[in-house]
Design an enzyme around this catalytic site. Structure first.
Site, mmCIF file in Angstrom:
data_model
loop_
_atom_site.group_PDB
_atom_site.id
_atom_site.type_symbol
_atom_site.label_atom_id
_atom_site.label_comp_id
_atom_site.label_asym_id
_atom_site.label_seq_id
_atom_site.Cartn_x
_atom_site.Cartn_y
_atom_site.Cartn_z
ATOM 1 N N SER A 158 -0.554 -0.781 7.771
ATOM 2 C CA SER A 158 -0.248 0.363 8.621
ATOM 3 C C SER A 158 1.060 1.007 8.187
ATOM 4 C CB SER A 158 -0.159 -0.119 10.064
ATOM 5 O OG SER A 158 0.156 0.969 10.873
ATOM 6 N N GLY A 159 1.035 2.295 7.982
ATOM 7 C CA GLY A 159 2.247 3.014 7.597
ATOM 8 C C GLY A 159 2.460 3.069 6.093
ATOM 9 N N THR A 209 -3.417 7.529 5.356
ATOM 10 C CA THR A 209 -3.919 8.769 5.933
ATOM 11 C C THR A 209 -3.378 9.983 5.185
ATOM 12 O OG1 THR A 209 -4.077 7.667 8.049
ATOM 13 C CG2 THR A 209 -4.128 10.056 8.081
ATOM 14 N N ASN A 261 4.473 3.260 12.612
ATOM 15 C CA ASN A 261 4.081 4.546 12.046
ATOM 16 C C ASN A 261 3.984 5.561 13.182
ATOM 17 O OD1 ASN A 261 2.834 6.698 10.842
ATOM 18 N ND2 ASN A 261 1.165 5.523 9.928
ATOM 19 N N SER A 312 0.094 6.746 13.496
ATOM 20 C CA SER A 312 -0.780 5.663 13.038
ATOM 21 C C SER A 312 -2.222 5.928 13.466
ATOM 22 C CB SER A 312 -0.280 4.357 13.642
ATOM 23 O OG SER A 312 -1.119 3.320 13.235
ATOM 24 N N SER A 313 -3.125 5.780 12.513
ATOM 25 C CA SER A 313 -4.539 5.979 12.858
ATOM 26 C C SER A 313 -4.992 4.772 13.658
ATOM 27 C CB SER A 313 -5.386 6.084 11.597
ATOM 28 O OG SER A 313 -4.695 6.785 10.599
ATOM 29 N N GLY A 357 -5.086 -0.747 7.954
ATOM 30 C CA GLY A 357 -4.725 -1.835 7.035
ATOM 31 C C GLY A 357 -4.492 -3.113 7.800
ATOM 32 N N GLU A 384 -2.952 -6.021 9.706
ATOM 33 C CA GLU A 384 -1.894 -5.931 10.721
ATOM 34 C C GLU A 384 -1.412 -7.312 11.159
ATOM 35 O OE1 GLU A 384 -3.265 -3.555 13.997
ATOM 36 O OE2 GLU A 384 -2.866 -1.666 12.958
HETATM 37 N N1 LIG Z 1 2.833 10.901 0.068
HETATM 38 C C1 LIG Z 1 3.693 10.968 1.076
HETATM 39 N N2 LIG Z 1 4.702 11.837 1.054
HETATM 40 C C2 LIG Z 1 5.579 11.906 2.069
HETATM 41 N N3 LIG Z 1 5.527 11.116 3.152
HETATM 42 C C3 LIG Z 1 4.559 10.194 3.236
HETATM 43 C C4 LIG Z 1 3.570 10.084 2.200
HETATM 44 N N4 LIG Z 1 2.733 9.110 2.547
HETATM 45 C C5 LIG Z 1 3.153 8.642 3.753
HETATM 46 N N5 LIG Z 1 4.240 9.295 4.160
HETATM 47 C C6 LIG Z 1 4.991 9.071 5.424
HETATM 48 O O1 LIG Z 1 4.570 7.846 5.965
HETATM 49 C C7 LIG Z 1 4.021 8.027 7.262
HETATM 50 C C8 LIG Z 1 2.857 7.093 7.466
HETATM 51 O O2 LIG Z 1 1.804 7.445 6.619
HETATM 52 P P1 LIG Z 1 0.302 7.269 7.042
HETATM 53 O O3 LIG Z 1 -0.486 7.891 5.985
HETATM 54 O O4 LIG Z 1 0.092 7.745 8.414
HETATM 55 O O5 LIG Z 1 0.129 5.709 7.003
HETATM 56 P P2 LIG Z 1 -1.167 4.862 7.244
HETATM 57 O O6 LIG Z 1 -2.305 5.814 7.439
HETATM 58 O O7 LIG Z 1 -1.316 4.048 6.032
HETATM 59 O O8 LIG Z 1 -0.904 4.066 8.445
HETATM 60 C C9 LIG Z 1 3.613 9.463 7.315
HETATM 61 O O9 LIG Z 1 3.671 9.939 8.632
HETATM 62 C C10 LIG Z 1 4.665 10.130 6.434
HETATM 63 O O10 LIG Z 1 5.834 10.369 7.162
HETATM 64 MG MG LIG Z 2 -3.484 6.085 8.978
#
Ligand SMILES: Nc1ncnc2c1ncn2[C@@H]1O[C@H](COP(=O)(O)OP(=O)(O)O)[C@@H](O)[C@H]1O
Ligand SMILES: [Mg+2]
Length: 1007
Positions: free
Chosen positions: A104-105, A109, A156, A159-160, A384, A386
């Site tokens: 997560s994070g 996404t 996050n 977070s999804s 992911g 957790e």
């Molecule tokens: N490629 C990226 N560029 C800039 N910030 C990113 C990027 N990927 C992730 N982040 C930062 O990390 C945070 C969490 O990413 P996210 O994709 O929501 O994580 P996950 O879906 O894996 O839980 C996002 O809100 C953003 O602030």
């Molecule tokens: Mg996500």
């Protein structure tokens, strides 16, 4: 180019590490992170570090740089795998999927969004409207799904809280035609309760802070509502107000109707009000304390307020005898029921939204015959692994899902790979990796697995508690190497008795608390709520609760447990992924602080370890990037080698492939399997691809050349045939013409007109000249027949007439051809009855004297004399001289001009009888012939001209020029030029000359 990215940025592919050790791997990962290089390859797998800062690497320029390029042409990037997946789909008609994993994070996404954006940017170059609208819905659906399915967690801000797998369908053109979204296990417990510092789903805060709350009877402060209180103060990067607008807009763009959008927010508001419904027990029965909320709920859900209260306080149960009774809830049950209702409302709303989007983007009217193969790119963004401080049923499910995906990864990347090398008989050093099948079995095995034990506990009649479920596991799984609990390892103080169990996941140990496992697995919702909602007069809401249709006695089957439903959905997901060509994005979270600078070695190393990245590098290094059956390889690259193009003469395709490899000097980069060629580095294949790309246009030209040649030869053959046919036909036409002429003219000698009346057949073009000649020939022959019949005595006259005709015909109106030409009119009794005998005498004397042998012409005329006076004279033309005679003095000769002096004649084109005789002495004779008794009104000019011309040509053998002038005759008299015109004059009895300014006028009578 990847290689061109300087080494100061570390190695762009972990496969290039000098030694595959964890130290080197981590060193490279860290170096690249610190240098702002967040993507690194392991072959085709992208390892992605969350940068926690805005990166300027997703703009249009970058998209253009990656569009249609090979993986190794550019530095590692998400766009490169996206393009690889897209190319595989487009070029080879393969279904592909991009699996994004990580905790997560870690950035899953975000990655999935960039992938979608890239695909949207490179497709539909022709901007077709229907494709654009599909793309729009696909992109906009993200915004909606995030609002309803994402929440701020401690890890996050966005977070999804659900798993998402999105299929994008493409037509044969490679343009998106539709899609489908599968959602997995929404964390609905969040609706009623959140961990400290976390928030409920974004949608609630967006409604409260951004919506017009009056119609929902809401206050904009989230702390007023039990369900949103926890998250009301937390600061987040989300701007709820702005997001609400964006979501409303997205809903509209996607195609939700006004009623539907309203219903969505009515449900959200109802949930918020539900959370605030308090119960009070007086020991016997339970009451709803605050009726205002209930009224709002009934209004918003379009249900009867009494029924709302009843559903909250009672449950209908069927007794054994088929009777139906109402059973009042305890206060605890009422709260449980209320929260279960809230969760169910939200879950169904979410499911309905996904279903509605699917309805809209589903590929419609698809016909494979018409539209070609429909290919798919799937993008999986699923929660992911957790590990929280307190891990419950949800984490158990999520971690199980990750075990399944790791299995798929092992299967596709590690196991399949090694199996194939074995099968193909390739020398291969086996790489050990941890196969987590044993953990998957621990969870899902029938009868023995944790899910089975949990279901069994749920199904057991009577009071079963979470601890009883724990006991049952402790008995059944005591020996399992990946399972433990305090009871099984009493010395481990990190677990509590009667509360915790631990699974040694592939990604690490996770201690779960059994509390709530049974309830969450049963996922109990009193039937009364389902019926309540089914009877809502809002059709959108009614649609979400079809199972409320059944009466209490009709509901017999136990619904599947939550764990079972989840297991089934994950198994079907894995099946879906397994049949596609996978591309992996492995996301790593650099630290827990969302810091763009910090590289937490221990956290990162842990992720690298459990993601199996090191094994991945080893397998990749030992292995081969590409493989292709010999025949396919040959088919694709045979044009790059002279021995294989266009067809090889070798014993087998394998030998031919070897020839190609040798020609390009890749011998050390390949291995020959039983049926396939294995290529170690993508670069080799890339070189082949490049060469192929250069050759293809040449081959196209070659094929065009051959085909054009074939076409030209065909045309040529046809032309020749045409010419042969035309030749034959022409010959036939010529012959047919000959036959026809022969047939028509065969009897011509015996015909009265010698064939003059016969119509000539139209000759073919080739015989035009021949035709003219034959017609001429026939005319001559015909003329000859005519002439032959003329008696010799008439010949002189005929000749003169012909001469006149030739000299004057067409120009002079009348030549007097139709009468007999008497010539010597002065001696002719019929013409000059009074004077002819006198003239005859005179001419005899003259003949003796001048010794001429023939009179060519004689007659009266008007003549202009040297004083420009006009007088009557006689004119006699013999073969020696021209005489001017005075008729009144017995034809005394006034002038004698030798015939040799005559150089030409001029006459007019009219009917006048004027003739100018041109003399070499420039002293011309101008006269106007007069008639005698014979043919008084017939022309005599023609006779004079014809006779003279005939005499000159036939006897003197010189030519005599004859000029026919339209009106004015020019001549000389005594060397001076004169002109003579002819004019009619009323009252003029006979033609006569008069002097004019520059010569004479011949007045002629009008008739
Ligand atoms: N490629 C990226 N560029 C800039 N910030 C990113 C990027 N990927 C992730 N982040 C930062 O990390 C945070 C969490 O990413 P996210 O994709 O929501 O994580 P996950 O879906 O894996 O839980 C996002 O809100 C953003 O602030
Ligand atoms: Mg996500």
């Amino acid at each position: 180019m990847a290689e061109m990215e300087g080494l100061e940025f570390g190695k762009s592919d972990f496969v290039l590490l000098d030694e595959v050790t964890m130290e080197e791997f981590m060193e490279n990962l860290k170096l690249r992170f610190e240098k702002g290089r967040i993507y690194t390859y392991i072959g085709e797998v992208v390892v992605s570090m969350n940068p926690y800062r805005e990166m300027d690497i997703y703009g249009k320029d970058t998209i253009d740089a990656y569009r249609g390029r090979e993986l190794y042409e550019n530095p590692p990037h998400l766009f490169a795998v996206s393009d690889a997946a897209y190319k595989a789909m487009k070029r080879r008609a393969k279904d592909t999927c991009i699996v994004i994993s990580g905790e997560s994070g870690a950035g899953k996404t975000e990655a999935s969004k960039y992938i979608m954006q890239y695909i949207a940017a490179i497709t539909n170059p022709s901007q077709r409207a229907e494709v654009e609208s599909v793309k729009n819905v696909l992109l906009k659906s993200n915004c909606v799904l995030e609002a309803f399915g994402n929440a701020k967690t401690n890890r996050n801000d966005n977070s999804s809280r659900f798993g998402k797998y999105m299929d994008i369908n493409f037509n044969f053109n490679g343009d998106p035609t539709g899609g489908h979204i599968n959602n997995y296990l929404l964390e609905k417990s969040r609706v009623v309760q959140q961990q400290e510092g976390e928030r409920n789903f974004h949608s609630f805060y967006q409604l409260l802070r951004g919506g017009s709350n009056d119609s929902f009877h809401l206050q904009s402060d989230p702390s007023v509502y039990v369900y949103t209180k926890e998250g009301s103060t937390s600061t987040t990067s989300n701007n709820d107000h702005a997001s609400h607008k964006a979501v409303m807009n997205a809903l509209e763009v996607i195609g939700f109707s006004k009623e539907e959008i309203l219903s969505i927010y009515q449900i959200l508001a109802s949930i918020l009000h539900l959370g605030n419904v308090p119960f009070e027990s007086d020991g016997e029965s339970v009451q709803v304390l605050d009726l205002e909320s209930v009224n709002y709920i009934s209004e918003l859900t379009a249900t009867d307020p009494d029924k709302v209260i009843k559903s909250l306080l009672y449950r209908t149960v069927a007794t054994g005898g088929g009777e139906v009774i109402e059973k009042g809830h305890t206060e605890e049950e009422a709260c449980f029921g209320r929260d279960a209702f809230s969760k169910a409302l939200y879950e169904r709303l979410f499911g309905w939204i996904v279903g509605r989007i699917n309805n809209i983007i589903e590929v419609k009217d698809y016909n494979p015959v018409l539209h070609g193969k429909n290919t798919v790119i799937g993008v999986l963004d699923i929660y992911g692994f957790e590990i929280f401080d307190n891990n419950s049923f949800e984490q158990f499910c999520i971690n199980y899902c990750n075990e399944k995906l790791q299995q798929l990864f092992i299967e596709l990347i590690l196991q399949q790979e090694q199996n194939e090398y074995n099968r193909e008989g390739i020398q291969w050093q086996h790489i050990d990796y941890f196969d987590n099948q044993i953990i998957v079995d621990l969870v899902e095995q029938p009868h023995k697995g944790i899910i089975s034990i949990l279901d069994e506990a749920c199904l057991t009649v009577g009071k079963v508690t979470d601890t009883m479920f724990l006991d049952s596991m402790d008995v059944k799984l005591a020996k399992h190497p990946h399972y433990s609990s305090r009871k099984l390892s009493p010395t481990d103080k990190t677990m509590d008795f009667q509360k915790h169990f631990r699974i040694r996941h592939y990604a690490g140990d996770v201690t779960y608390s059994v509390e709530g496992f049974l309830d969450k697995n049963r996922d109990l919702l009193f039937q009364d709520f389902k019926r309540l909602m089914y009877h809502s007069s809002n059709p959108v809401m009614k649609e979400m609760w079809p199972d409320g249709q059944l009466g209490i006695t009709e509901v017999t089957k136990r619904p599947l447990t939550a764990a079972n439903l989840f297991k089934n959905s994950i198994i079907s997901l894995v099946d879906k992924l397994a049949c596609k060509e996978p591309y992996y994005v492995r996301c790593i979270k650099p630290n827990e602080l969302k810091s763009p600078l910090l590289f937490d070695d221990a956290r990162c190393q842990h992720q690298v370890a459990y993601l199996g990245l090191l094994e991945n590098v080893m397998v990749r290094r030992a292995g081969f990037a590409y493989r292709q059956p010999y025949a396919r390889f040959l088919q694709r690259y045979k044009m790059t080698c002279e021995y294989t193009w266009p067809n090889h003469l070798m014993d087998s395709d394998r030998d031919a492939v070897e020839a190609i490899v040798k020609q390009h000097g890749f011998q050390n980069d390949v291995a020959y399997g039983h049926t396939k060629l294995f290529v170690r580095t993508p670069r080799s294949l890339f070189t082949l691809e490049q060469e192929r790309a250069v050759l293809i246009p040449i081959l196209v030209l070659f094929l065009q050349k051959v085909w054009r040649g074939a076409l030209a030869r065909m045309r040529c053959r046809r032309m020749r045939a045409i010419h042969t046919i035309m030749g034959c036909y022409k010959r036939y036409k010529v012959k047919a013409h000959f036959w026809e002429v022969e047939q028509r003219f065969t009897n011509v000698r015996n015909m009265a007109d010698y064939g003059k009346s016969i119509e000539w057949p139209t000759p073919p073009a080739a015989l035009t000249q021949f035709h003219t000649i034959t017609v001429m020939l026939h005319r001559r022959w015909w003329a000859r027949q005519m002439v032959k019949k003329i008696p010799p005595s008439d010949m002189l006259e005929i000749r003169a007439k012909v001469a006149a005709l030739t000299a004057l015909s067409g120009e002079r109106k009348d030549c007097g051809l139709s009468r007999a030409w008497e010539r010597d009119y002065l001696a002719n009794v019929r013409d000059c009855p009074q004077s002819s005998s006198g003239f005859a005498r005179f001419s005899r004397e003259l003949r003796n004297k001048d010794e001429y042998s023939q009179v060519l012409f004689s007659g009266f005329c008007r003549k202009v004399n040297r004083f420009n006076k006009s007088t009557d004279r006689g004119v006699l033309v013999t073969d020696k001289c021209i005489y001017k005679l005075e008729p009144k003095k017995q034809y005394k000769v006034l002038k004698r001009i030798p015939l040799d002096n005559l150089t030409g004649l001029s006459v007019t084109s009219g009917v006048d009888q004027m003739v100018a005789l041109h003399m070499s002495s420039q002293d011309d004779v101008l006269l106007c012939l007069q008639h005698g008794e014979l043919f008084p009104d017939r022309d005599r000019v023609g006779e004079l001209v014809g006779t003279l011309v005939d005499h000159f040509t036939r006897v003197k053998k010189t030519s005599l020029s004859v000029k026919v002038c339209p009106s004015t005759i020019r001549l000389h008299m005594r060397g001076k030029p004169k002109t003579v015109t002819v004019e009619t004059k009323v009252g003029q009895a006979n033609a006569d000359f008069k002097k004019s300014k520059d010569g004479f006028v011949l007045w002629v009578p009008t008739n």
